[in-house]
Motif scaffolding. Structure first.
Motif, PDB file in Angstrom:
ATOM      1  N   ASP A 144       0.821  -1.214   0.000  1.00 29.95           N
ATOM      2  CA  ASP A 144       0.000   0.000   0.000  1.00 29.95           C
ATOM      3  C   ASP A 144       0.855   1.264   0.000  1.00 29.95           C
ATOM      4  O   ASP A 144       0.587   2.211  -0.749  1.00 29.95           O
ATOM      5  N   ARG A 145       1.865   1.308   0.851  1.00 28.76           N
ATOM      6  CA  ARG A 145       2.680   2.520   0.983  1.00 28.76           C
ATOM      7  C   ARG A 145       3.458   2.850  -0.293  1.00 28.76           C
ATOM      8  O   ARG A 145       3.802   4.010  -0.529  1.00 28.76           O
ATOM      9  N   SER A 146       3.733   1.833  -1.108  1.00 32.74           N
ATOM     10  CA  SER A 146       4.491   2.065  -2.341  1.00 32.74           C
ATOM     11  C   SER A 146       3.586   2.237  -3.559  1.00 32.74           C
ATOM     12  O   SER A 146       4.080   2.372  -4.676  1.00 32.74           O
ATOM     13  N   SER A 147       2.276   2.231  -3.356  1.00 27.65           N
ATOM     14  CA  SER A 147       1.358   2.409  -4.481  1.00 27.65           C
ATOM     15  C   SER A 147       1.237   3.895  -4.835  1.00 27.65           C
ATOM     16  O   SER A 147       1.259   4.767  -3.964  1.00 27.65           O
ATOM     17  N   SER A 148       1.103   4.165  -6.113  1.00 27.86           N
ATOM     18  CA  SER A 148       1.001   5.554  -6.569  1.00 27.86           C
ATOM     19  C   SER A 148      -0.248   6.236  -6.003  1.00 27.86           C
ATOM     20  O   SER A 148      -0.258   7.443  -5.813  1.00 27.86           O
ATOM     21  N   GLY A 149      -1.280   5.441  -5.705  1.00 25.63           N
ATOM     22  CA  GLY A 149      -2.488   6.006  -5.140  1.00 25.63           C
ATOM     23  C   GLY A 149      -2.304   6.560  -3.740  1.00 25.63           C
ATOM     24  O   GLY A 149      -3.095   7.405  -3.296  1.00 25.63           O
TER      25      GLY A 149
END
Length: 424
Positions: free
Chosen positions: A245-250
């Motif tokens: 999650d933390r590395s997602s562009s969103g």
């Protein structure tokens, strides 16, 4: 459905769109104990349509969007009305402009697995046998079970030339194990596979039956305090959501996450193991038609990529990768037996185990855990676990034993130190 959708799009002169069409052939089996209670076949189809609309606000180019579902039984007039309504609704969504992925027509892809070439009935029979082959006790048994076998064809096309499709088989389900002595308790289990991994289901069922017996014997909560905590299986997978999650562009684009490619996400002075995580492409294309491939996310704790859909990738100026749901981790350095040499609390079942990717906090209420005080192992129940991965990630260890299901292929267990437990 395609021709009805495209006819409506042409009618209202819509220039930008994305359609993901899914057709599912399924078989469902419902068991009460060992008896088949109901068998059901299904055939479903739906097209998820995204209509985009470009406009300007205060001199800034915007691209609004709206989503609708189109079903085969809808008339052309009903499709027209739905598309028209979506185009109107898109004018109120003020997203900064972004480009859709581009592509061309490709041949249909058959996702290779050991389920290929087998009928839904054959797949169902194999998994039913795998589950019930360990149900041999009188006081501990499988109370109910449900099996869902599916062959799904997905077609994705958009206004930028993408026209791709793939076919994939899968199986998922759930079962409840029950032990009636010395107290009557039940525990819920779920499973999902993209392969004919019947051995994994048998192992899960055997373990579930053993643990529900231990749960029936557990009557006390652990003492309040800080513990060496062991987690395993699906709970390890839940923890890894933090890094995905933390590395997602969103999350990166709106500033919810400070992750950037090249940073050490575990911080400095890591005393435990450094993370090696690969995002696994379980489908050949994303829901936007982006070709997907395995992607190295973390290498020795260093972030190698920001991943996500086309919109946020465009805003960040990175390559769109599609959204991943499956992950692989390298083996750890400790066996589970080595983790168990010192006093520990090994939680195997929570009422609800959750991971907050914003704060790093994880935890849940304990349904069953094993407490080792240095001399003996006691099953316990009650109380809760609360930890913060941001604080604990510098000193954690993973097992050499592995665990695999549909969305996870990695170490079976993880070890933390000094985790707070609320107990008696």
């Amino acid at each position: 459905m395609r021709e009805k959708i495209l006819q409506a799009i042409r009618k209202f002169q819509i220039e930008t769109y994305l359609v993901t069409e899914k057709t599912v052939e399924g078989a469902e089996l419902y068991f009460i104990k060992k008896e088949l209670d109901m068998r059901r076949m299904k055939q479903d189809a739906v097209s998820a349509v995204t209509i985009y609309r470009d406009f300007e606000t205060d001199g800034k180019k915007m691209r609004g969007s709206a989503n609708i579902n189109i079903f085969p039984e809808m008339t052309q007039e009903e499709v027209d009305e739905a598309v028209k309504g979506a185009y109107y609704a898109a004018s109120f969504v003020k997203n900064p402009f972004f480009e859709l992925p581009k592509g061309k027509k490709e041949n249909k892809v058959q996702v290779k697995s050991t389920l290929c070439g087998k009928s839904l009935e054959e797949i169902g029979d194999a998994f039913v046998k795998a589950l019930y082959c360990v149900d041999v006790q009188e006081d501990a048994f499988i109370n109910t079970a449900e099996f869902f076998m599916e062959k799904t064809t997905t077609a994705i096309y958009n206004s930028e030339g993408i026209d791709v499709s793939y076919e994939k088989s899968s199986v998922n389900g759930e079962f409840v194990v029950q032990c009636i002595t010395p107290q009557d308790v039940e525990q819920y289990q779920e499973f999902a596979y993209d392969d004919l991994d019947t051995e994994a289901l048998t192992a899960q069922a055997k373990e579930a039956l053993e643990r529900v017996c231990d749960r029936a014997r557990a009557i006390e909560a652990p003492e309040k305090g800080n513990y060496k905590l062991l987690l395993s299986g699906k709970n390890v997978r839940t923890l890894i959501d933090f890094y995905m999650d933390r590395s997602s562009s969103g999350m990166v684009y709106p500033g919810y996450s400070s992750y950037q490619a090249g940073m050490d996400v575990q911080g400095e002075k890591v005393q435990g193991e450094k993370l090696n995580i690969t995002l696994h492409a379980s489908n050949p294309y994303s829901s936007e038609g982006i070709p997907m491939k395995d992607l190295t996310l973390l290498k020795e704790g260093e972030l190698k990529a920001i991943h996500g859909n086309a919109r946020f990738a465009y805003y960040l100026g990175v390559e769109p990768t599609g959204i991943y749901s499956a992950v692989k981790l390298d083996n750890g350095t400790k066996t589970l037996e080595e983790m168990k040499k010192e006093p520990y609390l090994y939680v195997v079942s929570f009422s609800d185990f959750s991971m907050d990717s914003f704060s790093g906090y994880f935890g849940g209420e304990i349904r069953l855990a094993y407490l080792f005080d240095g001399e003996k192992v006691t099953p316990v129940t009650g109380g809760s676990v609360s930890g913060n991965l941001l604080e604990l990630q510098k000193d954690m260890a993973f097992s050499t034993e592995r665990y695999k299901d549909k969305d996870y292929d990695g170490p079976f267990a993880v070890e933390f130190h000094g985790v707070a437990v609320a107990g008696k």
